[in-house]
Design an enzyme around this catalytic site. Structure first.
Site, PDB file in Angstrom:
ATOM      1  N   LYS A  80      31.457 -40.446  16.331  1.00 23.52           N
ATOM      2  CA  LYS A  80      30.851 -40.625  17.657  1.00 23.52           C
ATOM      3  C   LYS A  80      31.864 -41.293  18.585  1.00 23.52           C
ATOM      4  O   LYS A  80      32.912 -41.768  18.161  1.00 23.52           O
ATOM      5  CB  LYS A  80      29.598 -41.516  17.587  1.00 23.52           C
ATOM      6  CG  LYS A  80      28.495 -41.028  16.658  1.00 23.52           C
ATOM      7  CD  LYS A  80      27.836 -39.764  17.151  1.00 23.52           C
ATOM      8  CE  LYS A  80      26.807 -39.251  16.152  1.00 23.52           C
ATOM      9  NZ  LYS A  80      26.437 -37.844  16.422  1.00 23.52           N
TER      10      LYS A  80
ATOM     11  N   SER B 100      27.698 -32.273  17.550  1.00 23.03           N
ATOM     12  CA  SER B 100      27.293 -33.493  18.253  1.00 23.03           C
ATOM     13  C   SER B 100      28.379 -34.075  19.143  1.00 23.03           C
ATOM     14  O   SER B 100      28.093 -34.912  19.991  1.00 23.03           O
ATOM     15  CB  SER B 100      26.844 -34.558  17.248  1.00 23.03           C
ATOM     16  OG  SER B 100      27.928 -34.993  16.448  1.00 23.03           O
TER      17      SER B 100
END
Length: 250
Positions: A98, A23
């Site tokens: 993230k 990701s």
């Protein structure tokens, strides 16, 4: 003494995490070990746009698919103790990684006529995105409440980030209190050793107005990518990280 030092470092200073998914590609790849600064938040240092942060699952972001351990009580107990002090990897944590795109007061929107993400009306050059990925395939607009962050993965097509949780409390944002720390170095493998710098396209933007946040104009739809939790790494990698100088940031 070694166990005590390892425990103090893991709890208050630096922790190693193993990346289980793509990701954050191409910035961080599957299997990379990243060093996470847990010390500066103790002095009131808050994440800024562009920082890569590790944070606790705010609720509903991770699938609970952990299989029961096959270890006996003695071996299982020993592994838990060593994982607790940071000398063995642990998969019991519910952490994610993230990039911070929006901070409290920011209005984050995607996409404009040129397909770009904008923050407070200013288009952002996202050179860190994985090749072939648009800023977002789901249109959205959200104002980030104070005390929260809007986070997105660099590999947007496979990242179950804030966009996919806009129907949750907080409109997909995460609380500052849930941030574990800032990832600042890829420490392993050695041929990828480098510092994780903040992109100037994000750090140079002015802060948005002080606002409480509003409901999103558009809620992301479609299948939610699988998002496995990070695995706590081994503090023994730190001597390797200290010995080798970092290469120029991307």
């Amino acid at each position: 003494m070694a166990l005590l030092v390892a425990l103090v470092m893991k709890t208050f200073m630096i922790q190693v995490f193993v990346i289980p998914s793509g990701s954050m590609e191409q910035t961080i790849q599957v299997g990379d070990r990243v060093l996470v600064d847990k010390l500066t938040p103790w002095f009131g240092n808050e994440p800024e746009r562009g920082d890569v942060v590790v944070f606790k699952d705010p609720g509903g972001w991770l699938e609970n698919d952990r299989k029961p351990s096959q270890d006996g009580p003695i071996l299982g107990g020993a592994k838990q103790v060593l994982a607790f002090v940071g000398l063995l990897p642990s998969d019991s944590e519910q952490d994610l990684i993230k990039r911070v795109i929006g901070v409290g007061g920011d209005t984050v929107e995607c996409c404009d006529a040129q397909g770009r993400l904008s923050i407070n009306g200013t288009p952002v050059d996202e050179s860190y995105l994985s090749p072939g990925n648009p800023p977002s395939r789901q249109p959205f607009k959200v104002q980030v409440p104070q005390g929260r962050l809007w986070v997105m993965g660099d590999h947007r097509d496979v990242s179950a980030d804030s966009r996919f949780h806009m129907g949750n409390p907080g409109q997909g944002t995460i609380p500052l209190s849930g941030v574990v720390g800032r990832a600042f170095v890829i420490a392993w493998p050695l041929d990828r050793f480098h510092q994780l710098d903040v992109p100037s396209s994000l750090s140079s933007l002015a802060r948005g107005p002080q606002a409480r946040g509003t409901a999103p104009n558009s809620v992301a739809v479609g299948p939610v990518p699988m998002e496995p939790p990070l695995v706590m790494g081994v503090l023994g990698i730190l001597p390797l990280a200290v010995r080798r100088p970092g290469r120029s940031p991307e």
